[in-house]
Design a protein around this motif. Structure first.
Motif, PDB file in Angstrom:
ATOM      1  N   PHE A  32       0.835  -1.204   0.000  1.00  0.00           N
ATOM      2  CA  PHE A  32       0.000   0.000   0.000  1.00  0.00           C
ATOM      3  C   PHE A  32       0.870   1.254   0.000  1.00  0.00           C
ATOM      4  CE2 PHE A  32      -1.897   3.383   2.604  1.00  0.00           C
ATOM      5  CZ  PHE A  32      -2.942   3.740   1.772  1.00  0.00           C
ATOM      6  N   GLU A  33       1.892   1.277   0.854  1.00  0.00           N
ATOM      7  CA  GLU A  33       2.773   2.445   0.926  1.00  0.00           C
ATOM      8  C   GLU A  33       3.488   2.675  -0.399  1.00  0.00           C
ATOM      9  OE1 GLU A  33       5.249   1.549   4.274  1.00  0.00           O
ATOM     10  OE2 GLU A  33       3.807   2.369   5.716  1.00  0.00           O
ATOM     11  N   THR A  34       3.944   1.608  -1.035  1.00  0.00           N
ATOM     12  CA  THR A  34       4.632   1.735  -2.322  1.00  0.00           C
ATOM     13  C   THR A  34       3.695   2.312  -3.377  1.00  0.00           C
ATOM     14  OG1 THR A  34       6.030  -0.162  -1.777  1.00  0.00           O
ATOM     15  CG2 THR A  34       5.892   0.462  -4.095  1.00  0.00           C
ATOM     16  N   ALA A  35       2.468   1.785  -3.449  1.00  0.00           N
ATOM     17  CA  ALA A  35       1.496   2.275  -4.426  1.00  0.00           C
ATOM     18  C   ALA A  35       1.121   3.731  -4.137  1.00  0.00           C
ATOM     19  CB  ALA A  35       0.254   1.394  -4.422  1.00  0.00           C
ATOM     20  N   ALA A  36       0.952   4.058  -2.869  1.00  0.00           N
ATOM     21  CA  ALA A  36       0.590   5.434  -2.502  1.00  0.00           C
ATOM     22  C   ALA A  36       1.725   6.407  -2.831  1.00  0.00           C
ATOM     23  CB  ALA A  36       0.239   5.504  -1.021  1.00  0.00           C
ATOM     24  N   LYS A  78      -4.296   9.225 -17.128  1.00  0.00           N
ATOM     25  CA  LYS A  78      -4.675   7.815 -17.238  1.00  0.00           C
ATOM     26  C   LYS A  78      -3.853   6.967 -16.274  1.00  0.00           C
ATOM     27  CE  LYS A  78      -6.302   7.505 -22.008  1.00  0.00           C
ATOM     28  NZ  LYS A  78      -6.056   6.897 -23.321  1.00  0.00           N
ATOM     29  N   THR A  79      -2.566   7.254 -16.214  1.00  0.00           N
ATOM     30  CA  THR A  79      -1.694   6.523 -15.295  1.00  0.00           C
ATOM     31  C   THR A  79      -2.101   6.792 -13.845  1.00  0.00           C
ATOM     32  OG1 THR A  79       0.099   6.749 -16.892  1.00  0.00           O
ATOM     33  CG2 THR A  79       0.712   6.097 -14.665  1.00  0.00           C
ATOM     34  N   ILE A  80      -2.452   8.034 -13.554  1.00  0.00           N
ATOM     35  CA  ILE A  80      -2.890   8.395 -12.195  1.00  0.00           C
ATOM     36  C   ILE A  80      -4.162   7.640 -11.832  1.00  0.00           C
ATOM     37  CG2 ILE A  80      -3.883  10.281 -10.828  1.00  0.00           C
ATOM     38  CD1 ILE A  80      -1.778  12.121 -12.162  1.00  0.00           C
ATOM     39  N   GLU A  81      -5.116   7.569 -12.754  1.00  0.00           N
ATOM     40  CA  GLU A  81      -6.352   6.826 -12.489  1.00  0.00           C
ATOM     41  C   GLU A  81      -6.046   5.350 -12.218  1.00  0.00           C
ATOM     42  OE1 GLU A  81      -9.189   7.384 -15.639  1.00  0.00           O
ATOM     43  OE2 GLU A  81      -9.096   9.563 -15.447  1.00  0.00           O
ATOM     44  N   HIS A  82      -5.127   4.806 -13.005  1.00  0.00           N
ATOM     45  CA  HIS A  82      -4.726   3.408 -12.805  1.00  0.00           C
ATOM     46  C   HIS A  82      -4.128   3.214 -11.409  1.00  0.00           C
ATOM     47  CE1 HIS A  82      -3.142  -0.554 -13.661  1.00  0.00           C
ATOM     48  NE2 HIS A  82      -1.928  -0.141 -13.292  1.00  0.00           N
ATOM     49  N   TYR A  83      -3.245   4.108 -11.006  1.00  0.00           N
ATOM     50  CA  TYR A  83      -2.618   3.980  -9.681  1.00  0.00           C
ATOM     51  C   TYR A  83      -3.598   4.277  -8.556  1.00  0.00           C
ATOM     52  CZ  TYR A  83       2.085   2.599 -10.754  1.00  0.00           C
ATOM     53  OH  TYR A  83       3.170   1.854 -11.127  1.00  0.00           O
ATOM     54  N   GLN A  84      -4.591   5.119  -8.812  1.00  0.00           N
ATOM     55  CA  GLN A  84      -5.612   5.339  -7.788  1.00  0.00           C
ATOM     56  C   GLN A  84      -6.366   4.039  -7.526  1.00  0.00           C
ATOM     57  OE1 GLN A  84      -7.737   8.656  -9.525  1.00  0.00           O
ATOM     58  NE2 GLN A  84      -6.777  10.116  -8.119  1.00  0.00           N
ATOM     59  N   GLN A  85      -6.654   3.305  -8.580  1.00  0.00           N
ATOM     60  CA  GLN A  85      -7.333   2.015  -8.419  1.00  0.00           C
ATOM     61  C   GLN A  85      -6.434   1.031  -7.680  1.00  0.00           C
ATOM     62  OE1 GLN A  85     -10.558   1.882  -9.293  1.00  0.00           O
ATOM     63  NE2 GLN A  85     -10.581  -0.036  -8.176  1.00  0.00           N
ATOM     64  N   ILE A  86      -5.152   1.037  -8.008  1.00  0.00           N
ATOM     65  CA  ILE A  86      -4.201   0.160  -7.316  1.00  0.00           C
ATOM     66  C   ILE A  86      -4.151   0.502  -5.828  1.00  0.00           C
ATOM     67  CG2 ILE A  86      -1.741  -0.374  -7.063  1.00  0.00           C
ATOM     68  CD1 ILE A  86      -1.529  -0.216 -10.119  1.00  0.00           C
ATOM     69  N   VAL A  87      -4.131   1.798  -5.507  1.00  0.00           N
ATOM     70  CA  VAL A  87      -4.090   2.233  -4.103  1.00  0.00           C
ATOM     71  C   VAL A  87      -5.363   1.804  -3.375  1.00  0.00           C
ATOM     72  CG1 VAL A  87      -4.138   4.267  -2.596  1.00  0.00           C
ATOM     73  CG2 VAL A  87      -2.468   4.126  -4.438  1.00  0.00           C
ATOM     74  N   ILE A  88      -6.508   1.949  -4.041  1.00  0.00           N
ATOM     75  CA  ILE A  88      -7.779   1.536  -3.423  1.00  0.00           C
ATOM     76  C   ILE A  88      -7.764   0.036  -3.139  1.00  0.00           C
ATOM     77  CG2 ILE A  88     -10.246   1.222  -3.882  1.00  0.00           C
ATOM     78  CD1 ILE A  88     -10.120   3.947  -5.389  1.00  0.00           C
ATOM     79  N   ASN A  89      -7.319  -0.744  -4.117  1.00  0.00           N
ATOM     80  CA  ASN A  89      -7.251  -2.193  -3.921  1.00  0.00           C
ATOM     81  C   ASN A  89      -6.252  -2.562  -2.822  1.00  0.00           C
ATOM     82  OD1 ASN A  89      -9.117  -2.576  -5.943  1.00  0.00           O
ATOM     83  ND2 ASN A  89      -7.589  -3.004  -7.513  1.00  0.00           N
TER      84      ASN A  89
END
Length: 147
Positions: A32-36, A78-89
């Protein structure tokens, strides 16, 4: 007579499960910390790029360069949206693992409480047994002294 907890094996298994759950939880926190952090870097990059483009617009900027910046910002979004989803997951996975760890911890605490009560009962029984033995010894000693 030595004390032996009747659920010692179960307690050790539960402690091992708790340790494993804690390790999995720590791994999920790190993910989570890495993705954030990556998401933060991307947002900062976008902000810096927009600030750079604004400062360049004041002095004048070629249309081709504006298109280039807009295309880059669009791809970055687009990349930010992708990483936002990764952070949520990652956050939901981390919370799930935290719940599992807390459940395992509660189970271990229950067995430790049982062990604590069992040990105090054992100590009380030993104390009573020793008291009876001392009484018997005293009675025998008194009877032998009387003869």
């Amino acid at each position: 007579m030595q004390y032996q907890f009747k659920f010692e094996k179960i307690l050790s298994i539960k402690e091992r499960e708790k340790d494993e759950a804690f390790n999995i939880y720590n791994q999920s926190v790190k993910r989570f910390e890495t993705a954030a952090e990556k998401l933060y870097e991307l947002l900062k990059k976008k902000e810096d790029l927009e600030a750079y483009q604004s400062s360049r617009l004041v002095n004048g900027l070629a249309v081709q360069e504006i298109r280039h910046h807009q295309h880059f910002i669009h791809q970055l979004e687009k990349t930010i949206e992708h990483y936002q989803q990764i952070v949520i997951n990652a956050r939901s996975h981390m919370n799930f693992q935290q719940e599992k760890f807390l459940e395992k911890n509660v189970e271990v605490k229950k067995y430790e409480k049982i062990k604590e009560k069992d040990l105090s009962n054992y100590a009380e029984n030993v104390r009573l047994l020793e008291g009876r033995q001392m009484d018997d010894i005293s009675i025998q000693h008194f009877m032998n002294r009387g003869n």
